[in-house]
Motif scaffolding. Structure first.
Motif, mmCIF file in Angstrom:
data_model
loop_
_atom_site.group_PDB
_atom_site.id
_atom_site.type_symbol
_atom_site.label_atom_id
_atom_site.label_comp_id
_atom_site.label_asym_id
_atom_site.label_seq_id
_atom_site.Cartn_x
_atom_site.Cartn_y
_atom_site.Cartn_z
ATOM 1 N N VAL A 312 0.839 -1.204 0.000
ATOM 2 C CA VAL A 312 0.000 0.000 0.000
ATOM 3 C C VAL A 312 0.867 1.245 0.000
ATOM 4 O O VAL A 312 0.595 2.227 -0.720
ATOM 5 C CB VAL A 312 -0.956 -0.031 1.207
ATOM 6 N N ARG A 313 1.919 1.242 0.776
ATOM 7 C CA ARG A 313 2.788 2.429 0.841
ATOM 8 C C ARG A 313 3.508 2.668 -0.483
ATOM 9 O O ARG A 313 3.703 3.817 -0.883
ATOM 10 C CB ARG A 313 3.787 2.254 1.982
ATOM 11 N N GLN A 314 3.913 1.613 -1.165
ATOM 12 C CA GLN A 314 4.552 1.795 -2.464
ATOM 13 C C GLN A 314 3.596 2.432 -3.471
ATOM 14 O O GLN A 314 3.991 3.294 -4.255
ATOM 15 C CB GLN A 314 5.043 0.442 -2.999
ATOM 16 N N VAL A 315 2.327 2.005 -3.450
ATOM 17 C CA VAL A 315 1.353 2.601 -4.373
ATOM 18 C C VAL A 315 1.108 4.061 -4.016
ATOM 19 O O VAL A 315 1.028 4.929 -4.905
ATOM 20 C CB VAL A 315 0.042 1.789 -4.337
ATOM 21 N N LEU A 316 0.990 4.375 -2.745
ATOM 22 C CA LEU A 316 0.769 5.766 -2.350
ATOM 23 C C LEU A 316 1.974 6.637 -2.655
ATOM 24 O O LEU A 316 1.832 7.865 -2.815
ATOM 25 C CB LEU A 316 0.432 5.832 -0.857
ATOM 26 N N ARG A 317 3.174 6.008 -2.779
ATOM 27 C CA ARG A 317 4.368 6.795 -3.134
ATOM 28 C C ARG A 317 4.496 7.009 -4.642
ATOM 29 O O ARG A 317 5.389 7.728 -5.072
ATOM 30 C CB ARG A 317 5.619 6.094 -2.606
ATOM 31 N N VAL A 340 -2.650 -4.235 -5.192
ATOM 32 C CA VAL A 340 -2.881 -2.854 -4.751
ATOM 33 C C VAL A 340 -2.696 -1.961 -5.955
ATOM 34 O O VAL A 340 -1.612 -1.927 -6.559
ATOM 35 C CB VAL A 340 -1.921 -2.460 -3.614
ATOM 36 N N ALA A 341 -3.756 -1.251 -6.341
ATOM 37 C CA ALA A 341 -3.725 -0.377 -7.507
ATOM 38 C C ALA A 341 -3.982 1.052 -7.076
ATOM 39 O O ALA A 341 -4.741 1.319 -6.131
ATOM 40 C CB ALA A 341 -4.764 -0.822 -8.539
ATOM 41 N N ALA A 342 -3.367 1.962 -7.806
ATOM 42 C CA ALA A 342 -3.504 3.381 -7.484
ATOM 43 C C ALA A 342 -4.772 3.943 -8.114
ATOM 44 O O ALA A 342 -5.146 3.573 -9.226
ATOM 45 C CB ALA A 342 -2.285 4.158 -7.977
ATOM 46 N N VAL A 343 -5.435 4.827 -7.386
ATOM 47 C CA VAL A 343 -6.594 5.579 -7.885
ATOM 48 C C VAL A 343 -6.203 7.046 -7.843
ATOM 49 O O VAL A 343 -6.077 7.644 -6.767
ATOM 50 C CB VAL A 343 -7.847 5.316 -7.027
ATOM 51 N N ARG A 344 -5.998 7.609 -9.032
ATOM 52 C CA ARG A 344 -5.543 8.989 -9.105
ATOM 53 C C ARG A 344 -6.737 9.934 -9.117
ATOM 54 O O ARG A 344 -7.540 9.943 -10.043
ATOM 55 C CB ARG A 344 -4.707 9.199 -10.378
ATOM 56 N N ALA A 345 -6.891 10.685 -8.053
ATOM 57 C CA ALA A 345 -7.928 11.709 -7.966
ATOM 58 C C ALA A 345 -7.282 13.083 -8.079
ATOM 59 O O ALA A 345 -6.064 13.233 -8.020
ATOM 60 C CB ALA A 345 -8.699 11.569 -6.655
ATOM 61 N N GLU A 346 -8.148 14.096 -8.248
ATOM 62 C CA GLU A 346 -7.614 15.447 -8.429
ATOM 63 C C GLU A 346 -6.952 15.971 -7.151
ATOM 64 O O GLU A 346 -5.950 16.668 -7.201
ATOM 65 C CB GLU A 346 -8.739 16.390 -8.842
ATOM 66 N N ARG A 347 -7.514 15.624 -6.008
ATOM 67 C CA ARG A 347 -6.992 16.183 -4.768
ATOM 68 C C ARG A 347 -6.191 15.171 -3.962
ATOM 69 O O ARG A 347 -5.029 15.405 -3.639
ATOM 70 C CB ARG A 347 -8.140 16.723 -3.907
ATOM 71 N N THR A 348 -6.822 14.073 -3.602
ATOM 72 C CA THR A 348 -6.174 13.101 -2.713
ATOM 73 C C THR A 348 -6.078 11.749 -3.414
ATOM 74 O O THR A 348 -7.096 11.082 -3.623
ATOM 75 C CB THR A 348 -6.964 12.944 -1.409
ATOM 76 N N PRO A 349 -4.897 11.314 -3.811
ATOM 77 C CA PRO A 349 -4.750 9.974 -4.401
ATOM 78 C C PRO A 349 -5.011 8.898 -3.344
ATOM 79 O O PRO A 349 -4.796 9.115 -2.145
ATOM 80 C CB PRO A 349 -3.300 9.957 -4.874
ATOM 81 N N SER A 350 -5.472 7.764 -3.785
ATOM 82 C CA SER A 350 -5.777 6.663 -2.874
ATOM 83 C C SER A 350 -5.376 5.346 -3.535
ATOM 84 O O SER A 350 -4.906 5.323 -4.674
ATOM 85 C CB SER A 350 -7.262 6.653 -2.502
ATOM 86 N N ALA A 351 -5.566 4.257 -2.791
ATOM 87 C CA ALA A 351 -5.180 2.932 -3.283
ATOM 88 C C ALA A 351 -6.321 1.958 -3.023
ATOM 89 O O ALA A 351 -6.992 2.026 -1.989
ATOM 90 C CB ALA A 351 -3.913 2.446 -2.581
ATOM 91 N N VAL A 352 -6.527 1.059 -3.988
ATOM 92 C CA VAL A 352 -7.546 0.015 -3.873
ATOM 93 C C VAL A 352 -6.832 -1.306 -3.621
ATOM 94 O O VAL A 352 -5.943 -1.694 -4.388
ATOM 95 C CB VAL A 352 -8.410 -0.070 -5.140
ATOM 96 N N VAL A 353 -7.238 -2.016 -2.569
ATOM 97 C CA VAL A 353 -6.628 -3.290 -2.187
ATOM 98 C C VAL A 353 -7.626 -4.408 -2.483
ATOM 99 O O VAL A 353 -8.782 -4.329 -2.052
ATOM 100 C CB VAL A 353 -6.247 -3.304 -0.694
ATOM 101 N N VAL A 354 -7.175 -5.426 -3.240
ATOM 102 C CA VAL A 354 -8.003 -6.584 -3.558
ATOM 103 C C VAL A 354 -7.237 -7.827 -3.127
ATOM 104 O O VAL A 354 -6.074 -8.020 -3.516
ATOM 105 C CB VAL A 354 -8.340 -6.658 -5.058
ATOM 106 N N LEU A 355 -7.887 -8.680 -2.318
ATOM 107 C CA LEU A 355 -7.279 -9.923 -1.846
ATOM 108 C C LEU A 355 -8.026 -11.098 -2.482
ATOM 109 O O LEU A 355 -9.246 -11.239 -2.299
ATOM 110 C CB LEU A 355 -7.343 -10.024 -0.321
ATOM 111 N N HIS A 356 -7.285 -11.945 -3.213
ATOM 112 C CA HIS A 356 -7.863 -13.120 -3.884
ATOM 113 C C HIS A 356 -7.324 -14.389 -3.233
ATOM 114 O O HIS A 356 -6.113 -14.552 -3.064
ATOM 115 C CB HIS A 356 -7.514 -13.110 -5.368
#
Length: 615
Positions: A312-317, A340-356
């Motif tokens: 998660v931290r790598q994606v947020l970086r 863990v995939a990055a979601v690029r928003a205009e203000r605050t970027p975030s990360a989506v975590v999927v566990l399979h």
């Protein structure tokens, strides 16, 4: 410079027409050439039949030194050449005796000509080739002519190919001229059509640009009635509904949240401050949380897996996607592939975590590794023994009569063990590949049990083990392959003898259930620990590996027995206590006579089936 749609369509139409005309010219030329050759050979065959009907003159042998006419053939050849074909008379040795268009004395030996070889071998021969004598291509047709006194002669007839080339060239010129006219006409038509089409597409492009700029005025319909008009109507409807669709985005977001909440995969959203924004119930269950985390909870307070935290931290970086693998639980561990995939928003970027969940995949990988390691280990011991004793014999022990026979006996025993192991592996592979054929018949369990028990008593007597059968009367017939079920029962009895101490007891029982007959092999042996009972039917798995190898087991018997029982539509299981013995049970479906009659009357061969006939 980029070509617009008008020129692309025009060039596409022209290229398509050219690609159609070229194969037409190619195949037409080949067809006409084959037809000309066929008719030419037919003409030569007709001339040959006429020539064979007119006998050759019989004269004394020629004297080439004086230039005499061999056999007096010149007049006969001249008469045959009046039909328009070149006529050649050739001896069986390949010497040219007469030719209608050349001096035979100047011609080389013709024994290597393909049509001559075919005529001497099969009676006639054909070929299309270049003539060395006349320096041109000819159609050759040769026939074998028997002679009353002496070896046969070969009569060869030929026609020039130049006439065919002239006809083909005239045909192709006409075809090319017609193709050029077609190309000009269709090319002009295609340019007109493509220009109209490109203009209409350009209007649609301008309209889509206006819609992208929030200008939803409809485009005027052109009333053409084709797909572009339908597209224009569809785009007008899309523009009219776009404003309403934008107002429903909030409802769509709620619907997406409901879908994520019902997913089996764990899904969570983490913002740039490493705090949970959303987590579905599967995420809570997989991580073993007591209660769902609140929105805004720190990720470090919820997740204990360092691999997931680092991803998660790598994606947020700044990383777009990071994949990792995590494990949960200790007694029964579960493995999950984390994405863990990055979601690029205009203000605050975030990360989506999927566990399979990949627990089953890891288990299969472990089974595969264990199988490879076990096979290697099982083969290594007998191979090492065979190699060692063979080297010992070669080093001089072969002359030692005291140890020679013992060493050879050891080599033979390990070779037989390798053979047993190979046979079991082959049988197991056939079963797992579903290539094992079984003969399904109505079978009496009592007879099967009695035969196997009688066979086992001979071996059990060496250890003073009592083997008996307790079978109730009137057991129903089962649907099974006698040889395969005997293999299952004999394997269970052999294992019982191996792991039962001297003066022990083995009892075979059978009972009828509602739709099956259950056979039980009970012994008073050493027993199987409860933790091991779920794995004893795996390939090469042994509770007591040293003792199994000592008695010569391959470790595949129970795995084969399990597959054979399941192939009959039954099941196999074990009940055991350490020090008190084991009970192996397997079931076989009852034989259904009515279903078997229907199956055989429908065309299935009697006595053969791919599976059992359960009641």
């Amino acid at each position: 410079m980029r070509l617009n749609l008008f020129w692309k369509l025009g060039f596409a139409f022209l290229a398509l027409l050219v690609l159609v005309l070229l194969p037409v010219d190619f195949y037409a030329e080949r067809t006409l050439r084959r037809e000309y050759q066929r008719s030419g050979f037919e003409r030569l065959a007709s001339i040959a039949r006429i020539a064979q009907a007119r006998p050759l003159p019989l004269l004394p042998p020629p004297s080439p030194e004086r230039g005499e006419d061999p056999y007096g053939l010149r007049g006969w050849v001249a008469q045959m050449a009046a039909g328009g074909a070149r006529v050649t008379v050739i001896a069986s040795s390949g010497q040219v005796l007469a030719d209608s268009e050349a001096d035979p004395r100047s011609m080389e030996n013709h024994s290597g000509r393909p049509e001559i070889q075919q005529a001497l071998a099969a009676g006639e021969g054909r070929s299309v080739r270049f003539s060395v004598t006349l320096q041109r291509d000819l159609l050759y047709y040769a026939v074998r002519q028997p002679m009353p006194a002496g070896p046969p002669l070969v009569l060869r007839f030929a026609l020039p190919v130049e006439a065919m080339d002239v006809v083909l060239w005239d045909f192709r010129k006409g075809l090319w001229l017609a193709s050029l006219v077609m190309l000009l006409v269709t090319g002009a038509a295609s340019l007109v059509i493509s220009r109209s089409f490109s203009q209409r597409v350009e209007r649609l492009r301008v309209f889509s640009r206006r819609v992208a700029e929030s200008d939803f005025r409809p485009i005027p319909a052109d009333r053409s009635g084709d797909a572009l008009e339908a597209l224009a109507v569809s785009m007008n409807e899309t523009a009219a509904r776009l404003d309403a669709s934008i107002r429903t985005l909030t409802e769509e977001r709620n619907l997406s949240a409901a879908i994520l909440g019902s997913m089996v995969e764990a899904v969570a959203v983490v913002n740039s401050a490493e705090r949970l924004v959303f987590a579905n119930p599967a995420f809570v269950e997989i991580l073993g949380l007591d209660m769902p985390p609140r929105a805004g909870s720190a990720l470090l307070e919820v997740v204990r897996q360092t691999e997931l935290l680092e991803a998660v931290r790598q994606v947020l970086r700044g990383e777009p996607t990071v994949r990792a693998e995590i494990m949960t639980g200790t007694v029964k561990p579960r493995y999950f592939a984390a994405t863990v995939a990055a979601v690029r928003a205009e203000r605050t970027p975030s990360a989506v975590v999927v566990l399979h969940d990949i627990t089953d995949l890891r288990r299969l990988e472990r089974v595969r590794r264990d199988f490879v390691a076990n096979v290697s280990h099982e083969f290594k011991t007998p191979l090492t023994a065979i190699q060692g004793f063979a080297e010992t014999l070669l080093a001089g022990a072969l002359d030692d009569p005291q140890n020679r026979k013992r060493f050879l006996g050891i080599i033979l025993e390990h070779a037989r063990r390798l053979a047993r192991l190979t046979d079991d592996l082959l049988e197991l592979s056939q079963i797992e590949a579903e290539r094992l054929k079984m003969e399904i018949h109505p079978l009496r369990i009592a007879e099967l049990v009695e035969d196997c028990v009688e066979t086992t008593r001979l071996r059990a007597a060496e250890k003073n083990i009592r083997v008996s059968a307790e079978l109730p009367p009137g057991l129903p017939e089962v649907a099974g392959d006698r040889r395969r079920l005997a293999e299952v029962l004999q394997n269970l009895l052999d294992n019982a003898v191996q792991y039962t101490q001297p003066d022990g007891q083995i009892v075979v029982q059978a009972r009828a259930a509602e739709r099956e007959v259950v056979v039980t092999v009970a012994d008073t042996g050493i027993g199987i620990p409860e933790a091991e009972q779920t794995r004893i039917f795996e390939r090469f798995y042994r509770v007591d590996a040293a003792r199994s190898r000592e008695v010569g087991g391959t470790g595949l018997g129970l795995a084969i027995a399990k597959h054979l029982v399941e192939a009959h539509g039954g099941r196999i299981w074990v009940e055991s206590q350490v020090g008190r013995g084991s009970q192996f049970h397997f079931s076989v479906p009852l034989f259904d006579a009515e279903r078997a009659a229907q199956r055989f009357s429908s065309g299935a061969p009697a006595g053969r089936a791919n599976g059992p006939l359960p009641s």
